[in-house]
Structure formats: C-alpha cells, structure tokens
Design a protein around this motif. Structure first.
Motif, PDB file in Angstrom:
ATOM      1  N   THR A 102       0.851  -1.186   0.000  1.00  0.00           N
ATOM      2  CA  THR A 102       0.000   0.000   0.000  1.00  0.00           C
ATOM      3  C   THR A 102       0.887   1.236   0.000  1.00  0.00           C
ATOM      4  OG1 THR A 102      -1.891   1.053   1.116  1.00  0.00           O
ATOM      5  CG2 THR A 102      -0.162   0.148   2.521  1.00  0.00           C
ATOM      6  N   GLY A 103       0.280   2.383  -0.053  1.00  0.00           N
ATOM      7  CA  GLY A 103       1.036   3.625  -0.093  1.00  0.00           C
ATOM      8  C   GLY A 103       0.211   4.711  -0.737  1.00  0.00           C
ATOM      9  N   THR A 109       4.077  -0.615   3.403  1.00  0.00           N
ATOM     10  CA  THR A 109       3.599   0.711   3.027  1.00  0.00           C
ATOM     11  C   THR A 109       4.728   1.511   2.396  1.00  0.00           C
ATOM     12  OG1 THR A 109       1.935   0.793   4.783  1.00  0.00           O
ATOM     13  CG2 THR A 109       2.665   2.891   3.882  1.00  0.00           C
ATOM     14  N   CYS A 164       6.204   5.083   1.140  1.00  0.00           N
ATOM     15  CA  CYS A 164       6.052   6.506   1.462  1.00  0.00           C
ATOM     16  C   CYS A 164       6.944   7.340   0.550  1.00  0.00           C
ATOM     17  CB  CYS A 164       6.438   6.775   2.915  1.00  0.00           C
ATOM     18  SG  CYS A 164       5.302   6.110   4.130  1.00  0.00           S
ATOM     19  N   CYS A 196      -2.645   8.289   4.754  1.00  0.00           N
ATOM     20  CA  CYS A 196      -1.226   7.965   4.731  1.00  0.00           C
ATOM     21  C   CYS A 196      -0.756   7.515   6.111  1.00  0.00           C
ATOM     22  CB  CYS A 196      -0.434   9.185   4.267  1.00  0.00           C
ATOM     23  SG  CYS A 196       1.354   8.932   4.202  1.00  0.00           S
ATOM     24  N   GLN A 210      -2.035   4.039   6.827  1.00  0.00           N
ATOM     25  CA  GLN A 210      -1.267   3.037   6.100  1.00  0.00           C
ATOM     26  C   GLN A 210       0.065   2.758   6.795  1.00  0.00           C
ATOM     27  OE1 GLN A 210      -1.120   4.947   2.286  1.00  0.00           O
ATOM     28  NE2 GLN A 210      -3.091   4.133   1.607  1.00  0.00           N
ATOM     29  N   ALA A 219       1.473  -0.868   8.849  1.00  0.00           N
ATOM     30  CA  ALA A 219       2.602  -1.470   8.144  1.00  0.00           C
ATOM     31  C   ALA A 219       3.480  -2.326   9.047  1.00  0.00           C
ATOM     32  CB  ALA A 219       3.453  -0.381   7.499  1.00  0.00           C
ATOM     33  N   VAL A 263       7.910  -0.290   6.203  1.00  0.00           N
ATOM     34  CA  VAL A 263       7.701   0.972   5.490  1.00  0.00           C
ATOM     35  C   VAL A 263       8.872   1.168   4.535  1.00  0.00           C
ATOM     36  CG1 VAL A 263       7.646   3.486   5.671  1.00  0.00           C
ATOM     37  CG2 VAL A 263       6.339   2.098   7.281  1.00  0.00           C
TER      38      VAL A 263
END
Length: 373
Positions: A49-50, A167, A169, A188, A191, A195, A198
């Motif tokens: 995700t992100g 996640t 970023c 954000c 998420q 995580a 990250v």
C-alpha cells in the motif's frame, strides 16, 4: 494474447507471454473449491500500500521485469473508493481491461482487478505450483486493513496466509500530505500504522536532515515497523517477501519518540500465565465496546482523512502470550482479531502491541491485566 502491462516513464515495460491454461484438478468440498494435493505448502501474501505517487507502480514494474529468481503472483487493484482515482498498473490495449492471469517472461504472474481482489486470489489458487509468493497492490486511497481481515474469514483462501503489510512513502512529499489534511489524521498515517515494513522512497530528493525528520515521524506513528530506504523503488525483495510478520516470534520495538501524533504504539507485557478465555474476553471488550468504529472521509482539499472523534480507535494488534494451554499468537486489524496456537521456543517475553488513535494506556492495561512496557 499479448498485452502491455504497467506503463512507466522510467522503465521499459515488461513483456507478457500466454498463460498455460492447464490447472490442477479441483474437487468440490463443503461448497469451496480446494486443490486435491493437500501437500502444497501454504503461500505467503504481501499487501503493498502507499499514498498516491509513493512509487508502488515503479516497484511492481521492477518485480515483473527483472530476473530476480522469485515466482511472484501480482494482483494490481485498479480502482479505489468506487471510482477511477488511480490506475497504477492497468492491463490492456486502449481502453480494454483484462482480469485474466498473465504470465511474465521472468516467471511471475500478473492480474489487474477492478473490484474485489479476493476473487482474483481464489482464481489464482487454480494455478497452484506456478508461484511461491503473492503480492497485492492496493490503490493509494485504499485501506489495507480490509484486505488483511479477509484471510481470517474467507475459507476459500485457506492455502494463503497474510505475510505482511508493506507501506510505501514518498519521502519528498510526505510532509505536504500531512499538511494538506489540515491537522486531521490522513489515510497515509493509517497506512503507516498498519505497516510491518515501510519503504521510504525517493531518498535522492531529500537531505539527510529531512530523512531523519521523516524517519522520526514514521516511528512516532508506528514504532514497531521496519523501515527500508530506497530510490526509484528499488528494494531488496527479501526485505518485503516471506517476512512472516504475522508469525514471527521476535518482540516488537518499543522505542518512544516525542513527535506529537494521535496515532501511537502501546506495548503491554506480563509475567503471568493467562487464560485464553480471559484474553479473548479482554480483546472483545477493547475492540468491540471501547473503540470508535467511524471510518475515513475526504476533506475540502481532496485529501483522504480519518474522522477524529477524540475516542480510541484501533488499527493494528499483534503479540505472543503464554496461556495455561500453551503459547498463542494474537493478530488483529481494526475490530477483528485472530488467535492461533504456536510454539513458545525463542520468544523472549510475552507482549501485546496496540497501534491506534488516542490509545488509552490505562484502559488497555486494566482490561488486559497487563502492564505498559
């Protein structure tokens, strides 16, 4: 049928070859299709995700193109929140979309879905033996917790298990994302809170001082996650695949940071041998009675934000505990949790980790009969 996949300004698009249509024989059992060969090992699933523009598509392009020696099945989720807000990896020619599994020249599989990824997962199991890992990419506005919960309730996914949530970023724009939310909690941040790993991407665009600031912001939200630093989304795949975040016996980090954030991590521990029924009752009270269950919204600047009512909201729960019947592993996402029996070997101490919004340490301690570490 050959189509292009994962458009990218930086990389040459990977080529596709037709999928072998031969699949293992299926048998109908209790209304669920299952493979006849029960000896097939369970397959780990990683959720990527992100937020919008973090670099998920570039990461997937590398995975689907390079000769890394791993057989990975990739599910690209094209739409989020019911509209075409992001199309990170559309499969197709022109406006035509495909939802069939396609085999890449490096041995990976790829599929784009316009709705529920669970259907793609169930269809993927017909190709058991062609892959060793499953990677699901969510859209930038998706809640990865919804996918995480699926593996505890869908019997059709019994040969798959959630390995970890990763996640991505954008190191350059992450502060802007928080500022645009006008002080409200962002998608954000949620998420990051969910995580296990990250990936802090685009490091070439920031200074070392900015990097340290972003790192501290991430750790203030989720002090138990591992942080991988990358440029152009190039990350060691062993750092995000097969990490066993939902079964590892390693205790979480308990480092405290002083950056103000409504999202925080609380770690509880105990020296007592507990009763499983007491643990289940405590978690039911905390997750089903004490917490706020309101969802997210979009503010007037278009940023996805989480409604902050000032009440406790749970995002992630994990831990290992010793009961009178043996050791157990606890995993939870939002208001759902799962308990499984495990071996107690190499577990240094009992712990429960809560990641959420406005966590009440005293309440968590009182209900669980455990102390804050």
């Amino acid at each position: 049928m050959l189509v292009d996949v994962l458009e990218s300004d930086e990389e040459e698009v990977p080529c596709l070859v037709p999928v072998d249509d031969e699949i293992p024989t299926l048998v109908e059992s209790s209304g669920t299709n299952q493979l006849l060969d029960d000896n097939v090992p369970d397959i780990p699933v990683t959720v990527i995700t992100g937020y919008l523009g973090a670099g998920k598509t570039t990461l997937l392009t590398h995975i689907l193109k390079e000769q890394h020696g791993k057989r990975i099945a990739v599910i690209v989720n094209e739409y989020g929140e019911g509209e075409a807000v992001e199309q990170p990896g559309a499969l197709g020619v022109g406006n035509e979309k495909y939802e069939e599994w396609l085999e890449m020249t490096n041995g990976c599989l790829c599929c784009a879905v316009k709705s529920n990824a669970v259907m793609a997962l169930e269809k993927l199991m017909e190709k058991s033996g062609k892959f060793d890992y499953v990677l699901i990419e969510t859209t930038g506005l998706a809640d990865p917790g919804n996918i995480g919960q699926t593996f505890w309730v869908d019997e059709g996914l019994s040969k798959l298990y959630l390995d970890g949530i990763v996640t991505m970023c954008d190191a350059y724009n992450i502060d802007k994302t928080f500022q645009e939310a006008g002080g409200k909690l962002t998608e954000c941040e949620r998420q990051i809170a969910l995580a296990d790993v990250v990936i802090l991407n685009k490091l070439d665009l920031i200074t070392d001082t900015q990097k340290e600031k972003v790192k501290q912001r991430i750790q203030s939200i989720n002090s138990s996650c591992d942080i991988q630093y990358t440029t152009h989304s190039r990350v060691d795949l062993d750092a995000i695949l097969g990490i066993q975040a939902y079964s590892s016996a390693a205790p979480p980090s308990t480092t405290e940071h002083n950056i103000s954030s409504a999202i925080s991590t609380v770690t509880l521990t105990t020296d007592s041998i507990l009763k499983r029924g007491d643990i289940e009752g405590a978690l039911e009270t905390l997750l089903w009675e004490d917490v706020d269950s309101s969802d997210s919204d979009v503010n007037n600047k278009g940023s996805h934000v989480i409604e902050d009512t000032g009440k406790m909201k749970m995002l992630r729960l994990k831990g290992k505990l010793q009961t009178s019947d043996g050791w157990i592993m606890v995993q939870g996402v939002r208001d759902m949790f799962d308990i499984t029996e495990i071996s107690g070997d190499n577990i240094p101490y009992q712990h429960l980790v809560f990641i959420g919004i406005h966590l009440d340490r005293k309440r968590l301690s009182d209900v669980t009969k455990m102390r804050v570490r």
